[in-house]
Design a protein around this motif. Sequence first.
Motif, PDB file in Angstrom:
ATOM      1  N   LEU A  27      53.929   5.202  16.700  1.00  0.00           N
ATOM      2  CA  LEU A  27      53.872   3.944  15.959  1.00  0.00           C
ATOM      3  C   LEU A  27      54.389   2.780  16.796  1.00  0.00           C
ATOM      4  N   ARG A  28      55.484   3.000  17.487  1.00  0.00           N
ATOM      5  CA  ARG A  28      56.053   1.926  18.302  1.00  0.00           C
ATOM      6  C   ARG A  28      55.141   1.585  19.469  1.00  0.00           C
ATOM      7  N   ARG A  29      54.581   2.608  20.111  1.00  0.00           N
ATOM      8  CA  ARG A  29      53.685   2.361  21.246  1.00  0.00           C
ATOM      9  C   ARG A  29      52.428   1.601  20.795  1.00  0.00           C
ATOM     10  N   ALA A  30      51.903   1.964  19.634  1.00  0.00           N
ATOM     11  CA  ALA A  30      50.710   1.274  19.135  1.00  0.00           C
ATOM     12  C   ALA A  30      51.032  -0.173  18.765  1.00  0.00           C
ATOM     13  N   ALA A  31      52.192  -0.401  18.167  1.00  0.00           N
ATOM     14  CA  ALA A  31      52.590  -1.775  17.822  1.00  0.00           C
ATOM     15  C   ALA A  31      52.780  -2.619  19.076  1.00  0.00           C
ATOM     16  N   GLU A  32      53.298  -2.021  20.136  1.00  0.00           N
ATOM     17  CA  GLU A  32      53.418  -2.731  21.411  1.00  0.00           C
ATOM     18  C   GLU A  32      52.048  -3.168  21.926  1.00  0.00           C
ATOM     19  N   ARG A  33      51.036  -2.308  21.730  1.00  0.00           N
ATOM     20  CA  ARG A  33      49.676  -2.666  22.151  1.00  0.00           C
ATOM     21  C   ARG A  33      49.166  -3.856  21.361  1.00  0.00           C
ATOM     22  N   ILE A  34      49.493  -3.926  20.074  1.00  0.00           N
ATOM     23  CA  ILE A  34      49.074  -5.068  19.260  1.00  0.00           C
ATOM     24  C   ILE A  34      49.706  -6.352  19.781  1.00  0.00           C
ATOM     25  N   VAL A  35      50.986  -6.299  20.091  1.00  0.00           N
ATOM     26  CA  VAL A  35      51.680  -7.480  20.618  1.00  0.00           C
ATOM     27  C   VAL A  35      51.029  -7.946  21.922  1.00  0.00           C
ATOM     28  N   ALA A  36      50.786  -7.008  22.828  1.00  0.00           N
ATOM     29  CA  ALA A  36      50.197  -7.362  24.122  1.00  0.00           C
ATOM     30  C   ALA A  36      48.769  -7.869  23.960  1.00  0.00           C
ATOM     31  N   LEU A  37      48.003  -7.214  23.102  1.00  0.00           N
ATOM     32  CA  LEU A  37      46.622  -7.622  22.873  1.00  0.00           C
ATOM     33  C   LEU A  37      46.547  -9.027  22.284  1.00  0.00           C
ATOM     34  N   ALA A  38      47.440  -9.330  21.350  1.00  0.00           N
ATOM     35  CA  ALA A  38      47.391 -10.614  20.640  1.00  0.00           C
ATOM     36  C   ALA A  38      47.845 -11.787  21.494  1.00  0.00           C
ATOM     37  N   GLU A  39      48.663 -11.530  22.511  1.00  0.00           N
ATOM     38  CA  GLU A  39      49.298 -12.624  23.242  1.00  0.00           C
ATOM     39  C   GLU A  39      48.326 -13.669  23.779  1.00  0.00           C
ATOM     40  N   PRO A  40      47.245 -13.310  24.494  1.00  0.00           N
ATOM     41  CA  PRO A  40      46.358 -14.357  25.012  1.00  0.00           C
ATOM     42  C   PRO A  40      45.650 -15.136  23.907  1.00  0.00           C
ATOM     43  N   TYR A  41      45.349 -14.497  22.784  1.00  0.00           N
ATOM     44  CA  TYR A  41      44.718 -15.195  21.673  1.00  0.00           C
ATOM     45  C   TYR A  41      45.694 -16.183  21.033  1.00  0.00           C
ATOM     46  N   VAL A  42      46.938 -15.751  20.891  1.00  0.00           N
ATOM     47  CA  VAL A  42      47.965 -16.637  20.343  1.00  0.00           C
ATOM     48  C   VAL A  42      48.198 -17.816  21.287  1.00  0.00           C
ATOM     49  N   ASP A  43      48.239 -17.542  22.582  1.00  0.00           N
ATOM     50  CA  ASP A  43      48.390 -18.629  23.554  1.00  0.00           C
ATOM     51  C   ASP A  43      47.249 -19.636  23.433  1.00  0.00           C
ATOM     52  N   GLU A  44      46.043 -19.134  23.293  1.00  0.00           N
ATOM     53  CA  GLU A  44      44.885 -20.031  23.202  1.00  0.00           C
ATOM     54  C   GLU A  44      44.961 -20.896  21.949  1.00  0.00           C
TER      55      GLU A  44
END
Length: 296
Positions: A27-44
């Motif tokens: 669960l923690r590893r998958a949530a980390e992937r969500i954070v990393a995946l979302a970062e460039p979209y949030v930046d944009e």
Amino acid sequence: MDSNHDATTESPLHAEVHQVLNGENVLRRAAERIVALAEPYVDEACLNVEIPPGFNVDVACRAIVRRVHDALSATTMTANTPSRASARVHLRTLCEDLIFVKWILGLNEDVATEYLQRSARVDVLRTIEAQLEFLPDAYRSLDTEVPELGFHDPKAALEQAREEYAEFCKAQGWGKRGPSVRDMAEASEILSEYRFFYFLSSKAVHSNLHEIGRMAWSNRHTISISSRPFAGVHADLAVVYGTWLFGEVIEAVASRFPPIGQLAASEAYAVWLAIVLVGPARNGRLPLLIHPEELK
């Protein structure tokens, strides 16, 4: 997924999912992937954006996107430390920002903008007041000369701002104090989420006897007080429900900000979200706030 399948024949996403599902702390590893995946979209959605100046609904909603991404990031990082029991405190930001963003998006845009500006002015002046009340005494208590803090006494301006805010809120039918978090949740038709997540996050940030008592474990002769017996429980609860709240905010603003819409529509986001939320649900393992063992 077949654990014997050759990961080299899979897509990069499937290979990464395979690796996470066959490792520890899924669960923690998958949530980390969500954070990393979302970062460039949030930046944009948040950096160097060409929008009209001033504090308006657009600015507030983009700021909430950034806040909930920061909060989920902090949750996942804290969940991987010996202090993982404290990961739950970030749920308060996620919970209140979800309720607020859904409420503000449900208002007429002009009314929402005026609310934001009037409420923000009161908040800023209250902050100055609190700072000027405490810091001089703090400096003196440390036998230190009080420096010039650079603020004028805000009392008169605060009184005026409060009066104007109260008049505006009464005109909207919200009462002179404005809407409470519960009022916002009710108007947004998410009262059940409010009841559960607000209660859950309150337990994490307020002193309460259940949280204090569950730290004490004893046998016939001694007692030990520690957050470690429930450390893993706290971490999973924070990660699962933090991801849930993050996902709800993303859904709420996806149609307003194209980069966030792209994130919400991506296959990778759907896959990692399902691992964190659907997986535990199908196994009857959504995190509990209290466990039967605690009643023994």
